[in-house]
Design a protein around this motif. Structure first.
Motif, PDB file in Angstrom:
ATOM      1  N   THR A   1       0.662  -1.443  -0.143  1.00 20.86           N
ATOM      2  CA  THR A   1       0.055   0.201  -0.016  1.00 20.86           C
ATOM      3  C   THR A   1       0.801   1.081   0.559  1.00 20.86           C
ATOM      4  O   THR A   1       2.284   1.773   0.536  1.00 20.86           O
ATOM      5  N   LEU A   2       0.225   2.408  -0.727  1.00 25.45           N
ATOM      6  CA  LEU A   2       0.929   3.652  -0.573  1.00 25.45           C
ATOM      7  C   LEU A   2       1.188   4.188   0.724  1.00 25.45           C
ATOM      8  O   LEU A   2      -0.090   4.421   1.831  1.00 25.45           O
ATOM      9  N   GLY A   3       2.345   4.714   1.648  1.00 25.18           N
ATOM     10  CA  GLY A   3       2.462   4.925   2.578  1.00 25.18           C
ATOM     11  C   GLY A   3       3.392   6.417   2.399  1.00 25.18           C
ATOM     12  O   GLY A   3       3.971   6.779   1.747  1.00 25.18           O
ATOM     13  N   VAL A   4       3.842   6.828   3.818  1.00 27.03           N
ATOM     14  CA  VAL A   4       4.696   8.307   4.064  1.00 27.03           C
ATOM     15  C   VAL A   4       5.379   7.680   5.153  1.00 27.03           C
ATOM     16  O   VAL A   4       5.315   7.771   6.273  1.00 27.03           O
ATOM     17  N   VAL A   5       7.350   7.622   4.470  1.00 24.57           N
ATOM     18  CA  VAL A   5       7.853   7.066   5.673  1.00 24.57           C
ATOM     19  C   VAL A   5       8.777   7.785   5.613  1.00 24.57           C
ATOM     20  O   VAL A   5       9.063   8.394   4.378  1.00 24.57           O
ATOM     21  N   ALA A   6       8.800   8.682   7.242  1.00 25.87           N
ATOM     22  CA  ALA A   6      10.505   8.729   7.136  1.00 25.87           C
ATOM     23  C   ALA A   6      11.643   7.715   7.776  1.00 25.87           C
ATOM     24  O   ALA A   6      11.077   7.274   7.939  1.00 25.87           O
ATOM     25  N   HIS A   7      12.234   8.383   6.659  1.00 23.39           N
ATOM     26  CA  HIS A   7      14.027   8.021   6.492  1.00 23.39           C
ATOM     27  C   HIS A   7      14.485   8.324   7.249  1.00 23.39           C
ATOM     28  O   HIS A   7      15.699   7.321   7.924  1.00 23.39           O
TER      29      HIS A   7
ATOM     30  N   ALA B   1      -8.843   6.603   5.448  1.00 30.89           N
ATOM     31  CA  ALA B   1      -9.271   8.478   4.139  1.00 30.89           C
ATOM     32  C   ALA B   1      -8.985   9.689   4.552  1.00 30.89           C
ATOM     33  O   ALA B   1      -8.986  10.224   3.333  1.00 30.89           O
ATOM     34  N   TYR B   2      -8.555   9.384   5.988  1.00 32.95           N
ATOM     35  CA  TYR B   2      -7.925  11.316   6.218  1.00 32.95           C
ATOM     36  C   TYR B   2      -7.461  10.454   7.394  1.00 32.95           C
ATOM     37  O   TYR B   2      -7.192  10.376   7.799  1.00 32.95           O
ATOM     38  N   GLY B   3      -6.452  11.175   7.396  1.00 34.12           N
ATOM     39  CA  GLY B   3      -4.319  11.794   8.463  1.00 34.12           C
ATOM     40  C   GLY B   3      -4.425  13.076   7.998  1.00 34.12           C
ATOM     41  O   GLY B   3      -4.625  13.895   7.578  1.00 34.12           O
ATOM     42  N   GLY B   4      -4.423  12.891   9.558  1.00 35.04           N
ATOM     43  CA  GLY B   4      -4.584  14.997  10.207  1.00 35.04           C
ATOM     44  C   GLY B   4      -2.321  14.671  10.581  1.00 35.04           C
ATOM     45  O   GLY B   4      -1.952  14.215  11.156  1.00 35.04           O
ATOM     46  N   ILE B   5      -1.600  15.685   9.415  1.00 37.24           N
ATOM     47  CA  ILE B   5       0.041  16.303  10.162  1.00 37.24           C
ATOM     48  C   ILE B   5      -0.279  16.104  11.723  1.00 37.24           C
ATOM     49  O   ILE B   5      -1.101  17.833  12.252  1.00 37.24           O
TER      50      ILE B   5
ATOM     51  N   PRO C   1      12.241  -2.028  17.896  1.00 38.04           N
ATOM     52  CA  PRO C   1      11.518  -1.625  16.837  1.00 38.04           C
ATOM     53  C   PRO C   1      10.542  -0.799  16.555  1.00 38.04           C
ATOM     54  O   PRO C   1      10.199  -0.278  17.674  1.00 38.04           O
ATOM     55  N   HIS C   2      10.322   0.178  15.843  1.00 41.79           N
ATOM     56  CA  HIS C   2       9.284   1.669  16.315  1.00 41.79           C
ATOM     57  C   HIS C   2       7.730   1.460  15.767  1.00 41.79           C
ATOM     58  O   HIS C   2       7.369  -0.397  14.858  1.00 41.79           O
ATOM     59  N   THR C   3       7.310   1.748  16.311  1.00 43.61           N
ATOM     60  CA  THR C   3       5.682   1.662  16.260  1.00 43.61           C
ATOM     61  C   THR C   3       4.904   1.412  14.880  1.00 43.61           C
ATOM     62  O   THR C   3       5.393   3.763  14.511  1.00 43.61           O
ATOM     63  N   GLU C   4       4.568   1.421  14.018  1.00 41.19           N
ATOM     64  CA  GLU C   4       4.531   2.398  12.487  1.00 41.19           C
ATOM     65  C   GLU C   4       2.917   2.437  12.981  1.00 41.19           C
ATOM     66  O   GLU C   4       2.600   2.143  13.482  1.00 41.19           O
ATOM     67  N   GLY C   5       3.575   3.935  12.388  1.00 40.54           N
ATOM     68  CA  GLY C   5       2.507   4.341  11.875  1.00 40.54           C
ATOM     69  C   GLY C   5       1.224   4.320  10.923  1.00 40.54           C
ATOM     70  O   GLY C   5       0.953   3.061  10.568  1.00 40.54           O
ATOM     71  N   ALA C   6       0.055   4.919  10.576  1.00 40.27           N
ATOM     72  CA  ALA C   6      -1.004   4.624   9.676  1.00 40.27           C
ATOM     73  C   ALA C   6      -1.225   5.529   8.689  1.00 40.27           C
ATOM     74  O   ALA C   6      -2.584   5.703   8.038  1.00 40.27           O
ATOM     75  N   PHE C   7      -0.356   6.333   8.344  1.00 40.58           N
ATOM     76  CA  PHE C   7      -0.736   7.233   7.172  1.00 40.58           C
ATOM     77  C   PHE C   7      -0.531   6.402   6.362  1.00 40.58           C
ATOM     78  O   PHE C   7       0.932   6.278   4.797  1.00 40.58           O
ATOM     79  N   ALA C   8      -1.579   5.361   4.884  1.00 42.40           N
ATOM     80  CA  ALA C   8      -1.421   4.777   4.389  1.00 42.40           C
ATOM     81  C   ALA C   8      -2.800   4.882   3.722  1.00 42.40           C
ATOM     82  O   ALA C   8      -3.730   4.576   4.021  1.00 42.40           O
ATOM     83  N   LYS C   9      -2.859   4.332   2.620  1.00 40.58           N
ATOM     84  CA  LYS C   9      -3.925   3.627   2.209  1.00 40.58           C
ATOM     85  C   LYS C   9      -4.791   2.268   2.820  1.00 40.58           C
ATOM     86  O   LYS C   9      -5.845   2.721   3.093  1.00 40.58           O
ATOM     87  N   TYR C  10      -4.152   1.650   3.654  1.00 41.63           N
ATOM     88  CA  TYR C  10      -4.814   0.646   4.006  1.00 41.63           C
ATOM     89  C   TYR C  10      -3.643   0.453   5.083  1.00 41.63           C
ATOM     90  O   TYR C  10      -2.391   0.788   5.446  1.00 41.63           O
TER      91      TYR C  10
ATOM     92  N   ALA D   1      -2.797  25.388   9.845  1.00 38.81           N
ATOM     93  CA  ALA D   1      -3.715  24.747  11.129  1.00 38.81           C
ATOM     94  C   ALA D   1      -3.389  23.585  10.755  1.00 38.81           C
ATOM     95  O   ALA D   1      -2.445  22.726  10.838  1.00 38.81           O
ATOM     96  N   LYS D   2      -4.548  23.084  11.087  1.00 34.61           N
ATOM     97  CA  LYS D   2      -4.562  21.328  10.838  1.00 34.61           C
ATOM     98  C   LYS D   2      -4.493  20.657   9.161  1.00 34.61           C
ATOM     99  O   LYS D   2      -5.711  21.273   8.320  1.00 34.61           O
ATOM    100  N   VAL D   3      -3.692  20.474   8.801  1.00 35.25           N
ATOM    101  CA  VAL D   3      -3.508  20.138   7.526  1.00 35.25           C
ATOM    102  C   VAL D   3      -3.513  18.583   6.613  1.00 35.25           C
ATOM    103  O   VAL D   3      -3.083  16.856   7.662  1.00 35.25           O
ATOM    104  N   LEU D   4      -4.517  18.248   6.148  1.00 38.31           N
ATOM    105  CA  LEU D   4      -5.190  16.875   6.382  1.00 38.31           C
ATOM    106  C   LEU D   4      -4.945  16.537   4.778  1.00 38.31           C
ATOM    107  O   LEU D   4      -4.841  16.403   3.893  1.00 38.31           O
ATOM    108  N   LEU D   5      -4.735  15.085   5.148  1.00 40.68           N
ATOM    109  CA  LEU D   5      -4.001  14.079   4.481  1.00 40.68           C
ATOM    110  C   LEU D   5      -4.998  13.498   3.784  1.00 40.68           C
ATOM    111  O   LEU D   5      -5.716  12.597   4.310  1.00 40.68           O
ATOM    112  N   ALA D   6      -5.443  13.270   2.759  1.00 38.96           N
ATOM    113  CA  ALA D   6      -6.529  12.324   1.536  1.00 38.96           C
ATOM    114  C   ALA D   6      -6.433  11.535   1.235  1.00 38.96           C
ATOM    115  O   ALA D   6      -5.793  10.897   0.187  1.00 38.96           O
ATOM    116  N   PHE D   7      -6.622   9.812   1.303  1.00 34.68           N
ATOM    117  CA  PHE D   7      -6.028   8.788   1.077  1.00 34.68           C
ATOM    118  C   PHE D   7      -6.833   8.336   0.301  1.00 34.68           C
ATOM    119  O   PHE D   7      -6.642   6.712  -0.491  1.00 34.68           O
TER     120      PHE D   7
END
Length: 354
Positions: A16-22, A47-51, A134-143, A348-354
């Motif tokens: 799935t497509l995600g937002v990854v900090a390297h 559906a949405y993720g707030g940064i 190991p880090h706790t993976e987040g949920a900025f992804a389509k699934y 202010a609050k910026v949303l990502l729409a997945f």
């Protein structure tokens, strides 16, 4: 910008497509593996993720406070979506339910904490956090595959876009609760980023009589006004801040200058809730005033079950959060979204729409 929910009868993707900090300065929108769920886990189409500020810190500094990035990590903990595959053990929401996510997993041993305050548990993990390895993976992804216990069904009339603000609003709700009964009391909010702005909204709903909001930038002050602040002040106006004489102060800036403003702006015998996370180490502050005015300084960290009350308040319209949502970007434009979110003077609050 969003797609129709995936049908649970069809096979789920393996990636799935995600937002990854390297690393510091290295943020990528890339394909990530979608692991198979455990029996107690559901698959959610986000559906949405707030940064959040922590997401920005992982991108810009490779760390959020003491949590240092040691490996690439999927970001994101402010997410909402639709369950496309319910947990096999029968727990949690059903396929088709829209949900918000409570991103914490309390736990850990070694330090004592009150049983009724799991947010203070020493080993508490959070989605998209590098606090553990190991880090706790987040949920900025389509699934996202998430424990069913994290999922909160949305009230039928609550849109996903509005619910996307539920997690930071729960942080604000917890902070206002730490202030005690604010009905009929004057309040001062120092720092009007997304959390501070939401504190204004929660204070307004809770019946604060007069709300003054302080920030260094014009735009956040405008947002605070739209969310219910009666008066806004420039953070540089020390004389006016000291004259506020507030019963309750919520410090949301997370810097020592904001803390000084909070102390000087509090009335004698007042309470100051420290919500903004100060940097590690010693911080100078006019503590003599805390003593001679008998001020109460209390900390506020994350939240417990307040997200449930927030969802109800969003659904019945008693909590107004719409003005805090300033921008929305598709996941493909995620890098631009992060750049916009970084500019506190214009967003202010910026949303990502997945």
């Amino acid at each position: 910008m969003t797609t129709a929910p995936h049908h649970s009868s069809a096979p789920l993707p393996t990636e799935t497509l995600g937002v990854v900090a390297h690393a510091a300065g290295d943020l990528r929108i890339e394909s990530v593996p979608l692991r198979r769920p455990e029996p107690s886990e559901a698959v959610v189409q986000i559906a949405y993720g707030g940064i959040c500020g922590s997401d920005l810190h992982y991108w810009t500094h490779g760390a959020a406070g003491e949590s240092i990035l040691k490996a690439p990590m999927l970001l994101g903990h402010e997410v909402v979506g639709t369950v496309v595959q319910a947990a096999a053990d029968g727990t949690g929401p059903a396929a088709g339910d829209t949900v918000a996510v409570h991103p914490a997993t309390p736990g850990g041993r070694g330090a004592r904490f009150p049983d009724d305050r799991p947010n203070l548990s020493p080993g508490c993990t959070y989605l998209g956090s590098a606090a553990q390895f190991p880090h706790t993976e987040g949920a900025f992804a389509k699934y996202a595959v998430l424990p069913s216990r994290m999922l909160r069904r949305l009230p039928a009339n609550l849109p996903l876009r509005t619910a996307a603000v539920a997690e930071p609003a729960a942080v604000a709700w917890h902070a206002v609760a730490r202030a005690g009964d604010v009905a009929g009391k004057s309040a001062l909010v120092v720092g009007c980023g997304p959390i501070g702005a939401l504190v204004v909204a929660v204070l307004r709903r809770a019946g604060a009589s007069e709300i003054t909001a302080v920030d260094v930038h014009d735009y956040p002050r405008t947002v605070a006004k739209a969310l219910g602040a009666d008066t806004t002040l420039d953070a540089a106006d020390a004389v006016s801040i000291a004259a506020v004489d507030a019963d309750v102060v919520v410090e949301c800036s997370g810097n020592r200058f904001g803390l000084e403003s909070a102390i000087r702006g509090a009335t004698r015998g007042g309470r100051i809730v420290m919500l903004g996370l100060l940097p590690t180490g010693l911080q100078p502050a006019p503590l003599s005033l805390v003593i001679t005015r008998e001020l109460e300084l209390v900390g506020s960290f994350r939240f417990n079950d307040e997200i449930d009350a927030v969802l109800e308040a969003l659904a019945d319209g008693s909590l107004n959060v719409e003005p805090v949502i300033s921008h929305e970007f598709g996941i493909e434009d995620g890098l631009e979204a992060f750049a916009v979110a970084k500019d506190a003077s214009a967003s202010a609050k910026v949303l990502l729409a997945f």
